[in-house]
Design an enzyme around this catalytic site. Sequence first.
Site, mmCIF file in Angstrom:
data_model
loop_
_atom_site.group_PDB
_atom_site.id
_atom_site.type_symbol
_atom_site.label_atom_id
_atom_site.label_comp_id
_atom_site.label_asym_id
_atom_site.label_seq_id
_atom_site.Cartn_x
_atom_site.Cartn_y
_atom_site.Cartn_z
ATOM 1 N N SER A 286 0.801 -1.226 0.000
ATOM 2 C CA SER A 286 0.000 0.000 0.000
ATOM 3 C C SER A 286 0.834 1.277 0.000
ATOM 4 O O SER A 286 0.324 2.347 -0.327
ATOM 5 C CB SER A 286 -0.941 0.014 1.214
ATOM 6 O OG SER A 286 -0.208 -0.152 2.415
ATOM 7 N N ASP B 246 -2.559 8.246 8.084
ATOM 8 C CA ASP B 246 -3.542 7.394 8.744
ATOM 9 C C ASP B 246 -2.822 6.438 9.693
ATOM 10 O O ASP B 246 -1.718 6.745 10.150
ATOM 11 C CB ASP B 246 -4.399 6.653 7.706
ATOM 12 C CG ASP B 246 -3.582 5.750 6.778
ATOM 13 O OD1 ASP B 246 -2.396 5.485 7.087
ATOM 14 O OD2 ASP B 246 -4.118 5.287 5.757
ATOM 15 N N HIS C 193 0.250 4.887 7.061
ATOM 16 C CA HIS C 193 0.869 5.436 5.855
ATOM 17 C C HIS C 193 1.334 6.885 6.013
ATOM 18 O O HIS C 193 0.665 7.682 6.682
ATOM 19 C CB HIS C 193 -0.116 5.346 4.687
ATOM 20 C CG HIS C 193 -0.619 3.959 4.469
ATOM 21 N ND1 HIS C 193 -1.852 3.537 4.935
ATOM 22 C CD2 HIS C 193 -0.047 2.889 3.868
ATOM 23 C CE1 HIS C 193 -2.016 2.264 4.622
ATOM 24 N NE2 HIS C 193 -0.939 1.841 3.975
#
Length: 365
Positions: free
Chosen positions: A39, A330, A333
């Site tokens: 991600s 978040d 990340h």
Amino acid sequence: MASNVLAASFLLIFLSFFISGFNLLEAQMVPAVFVFGDSLVDVGNNNYLKISLAKADFPHNGVDFPTKKPTGRFTNGKNAADFVAEKVGLPTSPPYLSLLSKSNKSNASFLTGVSFASGGAGIFDGTDERYRQSLTLTKQVDYFSTVCEDLKQQLGSSGAQNLLSKSLFAIVIGSNDIFGYFGSSDLRSKSTPQQYVDSMALALKQQLKRIHSCGARKFVVAGVGAIGCCPSERYKNKTEECNEETNHWSVKYNAALASMLRELKSELKNIHYSYFDTYAVLLNFIQKPTAYGFTEVKAACCGLGNLKAKVPCLPIATYCSNRRDHVFWDLYHPTEAANRIIADNIFDGPSHYTFPLNVRQLIAV
């Protein structure tokens, strides 16, 4: 007289196009960038995985992206893959699954690279179980093998080899494997942490060899960051301190990774690589935030609850107005601001962050 003026105008227009075209070609430092990972560099592949829980295709992700809309990137704006592409003069490599979804898919889509990165992915195939669905690294390399064949059909074997040998191959993966180990009593019962991180490096080596066998020669490999300092990990501690055990084994994995890359270089003489010490750079952000323009190193920008880490960055969450001040967007990340500095260091970083070459030097090899 009028015709002379018109002719001169056309000449000026032609010259301006020629000059601008020349500058564009000059600015493009490599033919293509191929991205593998999780991600941290996903640019939208997971949008096409119907049952995946690891998605970022909803607000408030993308609030600072040029379109102001969520794109599947797990951040408020651009991620490190976007910034590296900018630096080499290319558009961001598109998500592979977005190309598959188009009925009129053209092989030309692959000529400047493609991204296989997928939120939740790990080096090991079972890493994504808690997210239900992602493109594992094995699957990502399977897809790349298909792209290789497409390029050979389009450019011929020598043409494809020429493109691939000069392109960059970025690999950003491993965090989910470490999180997965400490979150699974089953995995912990089967191996010690040292055995596990050693097996991670060995498994990655096999995938790098597969990528190399298709024609890749220039690798950019990122180590795992100080993931014990993510808001999700701090939230578990009453003191809000980093999870030192997770950080310790991230360091141990990075050591195994660096050793593996040296071995790979001795086995395959025609490869070159740049290893990026993500851990050291992220820890610098946390320990010396003002040097990088940050003021908040513990809390997420987007979320709810203590450290904004009780509830993830969902549409019901709130997000900070001072996003440039935050290291973390978040639970896990980085913000766009942090991603930009990370990419700067990947590309032009000193030898204690990127070795044996930084990406600028790798391109010149």
